[in-house]
Design a protein around this motif. Sequence first.
Motif, PDB file in Angstrom:
ATOM      1  N   MET B   1     -21.861  18.546   0.675  1.00 13.14           N
ATOM      2  CA  MET B   1     -20.726  17.830   0.288  1.00 13.14           C
ATOM      3  C   MET B   1     -21.091  16.754  -1.080  1.00 13.14           C
ATOM      4  O   MET B   1     -22.051  15.479  -0.990  1.00 13.14           O
ATOM      5  N   SER B   2     -20.411  16.719  -2.157  1.00 15.78           N
ATOM      6  CA  SER B   2     -21.002  16.182  -3.315  1.00 15.78           C
ATOM      7  C   SER B   2     -20.003  15.202  -2.726  1.00 15.78           C
ATOM      8  O   SER B   2     -19.739  14.260  -1.716  1.00 15.78           O
ATOM      9  N   ASP B   3     -20.776  13.504  -3.450  1.00 17.66           N
ATOM     10  CA  ASP B   3     -21.162  12.864  -3.308  1.00 17.66           C
ATOM     11  C   ASP B   3     -19.667  11.622  -4.563  1.00 17.66           C
ATOM     12  O   ASP B   3     -19.441  11.332  -5.235  1.00 17.66           O
ATOM     13  N   ASN B   4     -18.898  12.846  -4.284  1.00 17.68           N
ATOM     14  CA  ASN B   4     -17.310  13.017  -5.723  1.00 17.68           C
ATOM     15  C   ASN B   4     -16.793  11.741  -4.777  1.00 17.68           C
ATOM     16  O   ASN B   4     -16.772  12.716  -3.486  1.00 17.68           O
ATOM     17  N   LEU B   5     -15.991  11.079  -5.459  1.00 18.48           N
ATOM     18  CA  LEU B   5     -14.497  10.684  -5.125  1.00 18.48           C
ATOM     19  C   LEU B   5     -13.837  11.004  -5.263  1.00 18.48           C
ATOM     20  O   LEU B   5     -12.528  11.030  -4.193  1.00 18.48           O
ATOM     21  N   LEU B   6     -13.436  12.247  -6.035  1.00 16.35           N
ATOM     22  CA  LEU B   6     -12.133  13.056  -6.060  1.00 16.35           C
ATOM     23  C   LEU B   6     -12.687  13.788  -6.469  1.00 16.35           C
ATOM     24  O   LEU B   6     -13.292  14.613  -7.081  1.00 16.35           O
ATOM     25  N   GLU B   7     -11.831  15.012  -5.891  1.00 22.02           N
ATOM     26  CA  GLU B   7     -12.813  16.401  -6.136  1.00 22.02           C
ATOM     27  C   GLU B   7     -11.120  17.125  -6.479  1.00 22.02           C
ATOM     28  O   GLU B   7     -10.287  17.287  -5.499  1.00 22.02           O
ATOM     29  N   VAL B   8     -10.311  17.416  -7.344  1.00 19.74           N
ATOM     30  CA  VAL B   8      -9.303  18.168  -7.625  1.00 19.74           C
ATOM     31  C   VAL B   8      -9.451  19.834  -8.020  1.00 19.74           C
ATOM     32  O   VAL B   8     -10.166  20.292  -8.738  1.00 19.74           O
ATOM     33  N   LYS B   9      -8.963  20.384  -6.503  1.00 19.44           N
ATOM     34  CA  LYS B   9      -8.904  22.056  -7.222  1.00 19.44           C
ATOM     35  C   LYS B   9      -7.867  23.020  -7.505  1.00 19.44           C
ATOM     36  O   LYS B   9      -6.929  23.189  -6.373  1.00 19.44           O
ATOM     37  N   ASN B  10      -7.743  23.149  -8.019  1.00 19.65           N
ATOM     38  CA  ASN B  10      -6.713  24.569  -8.454  1.00 19.65           C
ATOM     39  C   ASN B  10      -5.208  23.732  -7.865  1.00 19.65           C
ATOM     40  O   ASN B  10      -4.177  24.858  -7.385  1.00 19.65           O
ATOM     41  N   LEU B  11      -4.381  22.624  -8.144  1.00 18.51           N
ATOM     42  CA  LEU B  11      -3.663  22.219  -8.166  1.00 18.51           C
ATOM     43  C   LEU B  11      -2.545  23.099  -9.249  1.00 18.51           C
ATOM     44  O   LEU B  11      -2.777  23.159 -10.634  1.00 18.51           O
ATOM     45  N   TYR B  12      -1.213  23.003  -8.233  1.00 15.64           N
ATOM     46  CA  TYR B  12      -0.483  24.031  -9.041  1.00 15.64           C
ATOM     47  C   TYR B  12       0.653  22.716  -8.035  1.00 15.64           C
ATOM     48  O   TYR B  12       1.249  22.345  -7.372  1.00 15.64           O
ATOM     49  N   MET B  13       1.279  22.069  -9.388  1.00 15.53           N
ATOM     50  CA  MET B  13       2.968  21.347  -8.975  1.00 15.53           C
ATOM     51  C   MET B  13       3.958  21.650  -9.470  1.00 15.53           C
ATOM     52  O   MET B  13       4.197  21.899 -10.639  1.00 15.53           O
ATOM     53  N   ASN B  14       5.514  22.036  -9.282  1.00 15.80           N
ATOM     54  CA  ASN B  14       6.038  21.552 -10.196  1.00 15.80           C
ATOM     55  C   ASN B  14       7.225  20.991  -9.969  1.00 15.80           C
ATOM     56  O   ASN B  14       7.197  20.100  -8.112  1.00 15.80           O
ATOM     57  N   TYR B  15       8.422  20.500 -10.402  1.00 20.04           N
ATOM     58  CA  TYR B  15       9.417  20.199  -9.931  1.00 20.04           C
ATOM     59  C   TYR B  15      10.511  20.657  -9.872  1.00 20.04           C
ATOM     60  O   TYR B  15      11.010  21.707 -10.897  1.00 20.04           O
ATOM     61  N   GLU B  16      11.538  20.761  -8.706  1.00 19.73           N
ATOM     62  CA  GLU B  16      12.951  21.110  -8.464  1.00 19.73           C
ATOM     63  C   GLU B  16      14.182  21.044  -9.042  1.00 19.73           C
ATOM     64  O   GLU B  16      14.739  19.954  -8.962  1.00 19.73           O
ATOM     65  N   SER B  69      -5.675  22.295  -4.240  1.00 23.93           N
ATOM     66  CA  SER B  69      -6.457  20.591  -2.751  1.00 23.93           C
ATOM     67  C   SER B  69      -7.014  19.937  -3.353  1.00 23.93           C
ATOM     68  O   SER B  69      -7.132  19.902  -5.077  1.00 23.93           O
ATOM     69  N   ILE B  70      -6.802  18.517  -2.626  1.00 20.88           N
ATOM     70  CA  ILE B  70      -7.120  17.057  -3.462  1.00 20.88           C
ATOM     71  C   ILE B  70      -8.525  16.502  -1.807  1.00 20.88           C
ATOM     72  O   ILE B  70      -7.559  15.845  -1.335  1.00 20.88           O
TER      73      ILE B  70
END
Lengths: 390, 324, 363
Positions: B1-16, B69-70
């Motif tokens: 468990m890192s003390d990372n405040l924020l960890e974004v992993k392989n985020l995919y996002m799109n708009y329709e 994941s975020i």
Amino acid sequence: MNNYIFKRLLQFVPVFGLFLVFSFVLFNATPGNAFTNILLNRELPPEEYARVIATFGLDKPVHERLFLYINNFFRGDFGYSYTHFPKTPIDLISEYLPRTLMLFAVVNIVAFYTGFIVGKILAWKRGTKTETWITMASVFSYTVFYPWFALMCLWFFGYKMGWLPVGKFLFPEKWYESPYSADEVFFTMIRYTIVSSLVLFFIFVLSKNIESISQRRNTRLTGFAVLIVVSFVFWNNGDAGLKSTYAWDIAYHMILPVLVVTFVAFAGTALLMRTTMMEVLKEDYILTARAKGLSQKRIRDRHAARTALLPVATSFIFTIITIVDGAVITENIFSWPGMGVLLLDSLLREDIPVAMACFSFLGVLALVSHLLADISYAYLDPRIRIGSQG
Amino acid sequence: MSDNLLEVKNLYMNYETLEGKVAAVQDVSFSISKGQSFGLVGESGCGKTSVAMSLLKLQADNGFIDSGSIFIDGTDIVPLEEKELRSIRWNKISIVFQGAMNAWNPVIKVGEQIREALREHYPENTKHINYNKMVSLFNMVGLDDSVLNRYPHELSGGMKQRAIIALALSCDPKLIIADEPTTALDVVIQDQILNELKKIQENLGLGVLYISHDISVIAEMTDNMAVMYAGRIIEKGPTKDLFANPKHSYTKLLLESTPSVVGEKKKLYSLDGKPPSLMDEIQGCSFSPRCPNPTNDCKNGLIEMGLIETENGHWVDKCCVNCG
Amino acid sequence: MSDPLKIEDSKRKNSIFSPVVQKNWYLFRQSKMGLIGFFIIVFFAVLAIMQPLFFISGYWSNNIYDPVVGYDSIEVELVIVKCPRNSDFPTEKYDKPEDCPGDGEISDRMVMPFAPNAKPGDYYETFLQPAPPSIKHWLGTDSLGRDVFSQIMKGSQVAFMLGLLSATLSVSIATLLGTIAAFWGGRVDTYLMRQADLILMVPQLPLLLIMAALYRFQVWHLALVLGILGGFGGLVISVKSQALQVKVKPFVDSARVTGGTKFKIMTSHILPNVAPIALLYMVFAVTGAIFAESTLSYLGLLNIDMSWGMMIHLAQTDGYIFSGLRYWWIVLPAGLSVTFLSGGFYLVGRGLDDVFNPRLRKR
């Protein structure tokens, strides 16, 4: 701001004057006059007719009468009613107006509030099934042909089901023994309505500043409960207590007209509110509110609805003017003897002083409403109210 | 468990949209630890704001997180519902919006809008406590108490921006996103605001994510940074490293197109063409049409995209590992 | 993925409509409500057009189907019954006094003057008026033997003609005046606003009542009056506020700076931007006009042969309203038609709202 109001009030005078002239000429242009039907009496000596006409000054030419009328008008003398002689138009209006006021004050408040809430919900639930159905229902109620719909309701609730009375505003039988006239009871009811609405309004406003949400809700509920208790006491004791059965009779008769008119009236506000809210929801500050973690309800009510209120409240004031049109038809169908009936009657029977008085009243109402609408828009929007410093 | 405040992993996002699906964010990963500041740089439309919005799950109605994941303070917020998100928003992570002009509701006083947030997250606070807190926040950003009673339109642009920062700090978040915090302001105010931010960050030990298209801001304010292009991160690592030793062609060009205050005046380099449309599938390197020295593989779309670590913490897109 | 707008490229090139119209039509189609409204209007328009076609083609003969003077007699045999006295209700056969005589029956008291020797149980031949719906008369006949469906169609014609005429007139006038008020400002503006006030002050219905007493209105007179009243009234205020919003946009300033005359700026810049809203108002104006006409003829004040309002008026004066559902074909169709056509126009207005106001679109 005051400058603006003053200028507008000044402009009232010529506009109103023109209006008076216009109405007067129009009324006098109709063929015949209020007294032609006495000619039907074949035994009437012809001098009698001439005498009657002369007494009321109808033998003078129109422009002379117009001049006299305007003169007297601004001195406060509105003449006497032709058909209800010797009552003056003021007498008649003060008799008929409270009845209309009672009915339409209630209707407008209920319709506006309902419309406001429905519109709020509609815009919030955009795209869901609920929204489609409610919108359809609103459109139906907005466009339904009012006279026909009122007749149908009257038939159904009054005649077929027998739940509600068919027309009129009281059961004459119940009032035989009554020591009170209908108007007295009306006045008490109106006073009560005004006072309790004011009290409700103040409870609402004064509790706005309470910090905690649950505390605020409690205060409001308590206030409301207190109001109910006080009302109960009021109507059961003393002067109002004696009138209460009669007041209830009137209220009972009010139920159907109020329901019907509200049904038709709320949709306009609802649909306007919906459109305005949808525009507001695209604004950035709604995003901020969401980011702050506020609940949906809070965002909707405190942010979106509050801003959307501006144009809606303005249009509401405008619709006060159209009350009259609605009143004429409603009172006709439900046999509710109010201003609408007075107006219609005076028009049909060519009772010029009364008709002029009614029109003047409506004219002033329209002017004032328009002014109020303009002012309220400026007042409700702090951007206009307080100049910017930046 | 890192003390990372924020960890974004392989985020995919799109708009329709009406015209089709727009792949706004593709395979974005980065992390921010306590007290660190991170910068996200790229031209308009490269997806930085979309990433920012996703962090609070505030993306537009037609935006969807496809996968990834975020982790905020250890919790993955992607699968969370609105209700659960509400307690995280503003409390753990808040945002200073681009365009503070419109972020305020025009008919409600500024102080009231801040108090609202406080009431939501600290329901037990009395009026007194909240008031004191707001005053101290305002002092921190350099605003006077009296501003609390004003309406937004009565404040200048700079004041509004400071107030927005105060608002963002109100519920003691651990991470703040600053989305183009100074774009709409003149340079003098810009400087002031950035200094304030830096001070606040040091005093409170906050993590900050800076998003900007202005590379000078990033250079000044951040410890680590990432460069985005057409929805992907193409290079990331410690700020100093990237500035000293940019590896990706795009990064190099980006740095070259910023005028320098020192040294001789030279003609600014500007890049031809425009970013690719995010609606079509992009094969291979998205930058290759504009890259000044693409290899054959780049152009043919035969290179698989993905970041490779070159030196300590310095990551760059596969295609440019060896680009001079 | 695919671009729906692109797919229709081939269609687009062959279509007679300009790309702007096509795009707007596509957007309009997105709004379900707008579409429903549109179809409702089309439905009534078809009804309106079909009627003269029926007559011309001979499918309907004038004698029977004319909405005003047609007459159809449907012979029927009714059983003569003796109705119990009011105090005897309810009996085993009848619940309430209205139930006797029931369907297919006739009271002996009615028959007495014509057939003094008739006894309960005998058959009596008579003409059934009003007749319930049948194959021959889709909505039955009214109390004068006229075909109700034909009346609805005629009413549809009246509604469209009146609605469109008055709405076009009032919106054209109001748009022009409102734009002038916004653009010229000053005294012109004040004058126009006070004039609008004046018109607003006068309640519409009573005014129409007086005018109806003065002059026997016909439909197109009413259309004119409504158009002019509407044009100079409250609508001017609404258009003016819209035009004001356009006026403050930068492109108007630049038009001025480049030396456009006031008139030219007004016509080429402001009017086109105000036009969409005007179109919207027109749709609502139609609703108002239909309502006004129906109300006036309901009150019996319009000199018109047949319209929906007139149908309701007749239904009431003949006393069928309170008969409830028994004579539903007299009571319901007219009211529903007014409701649905007004609703149709209103829904189209909402659909147009979505088209012209991009902020309201879902995406």
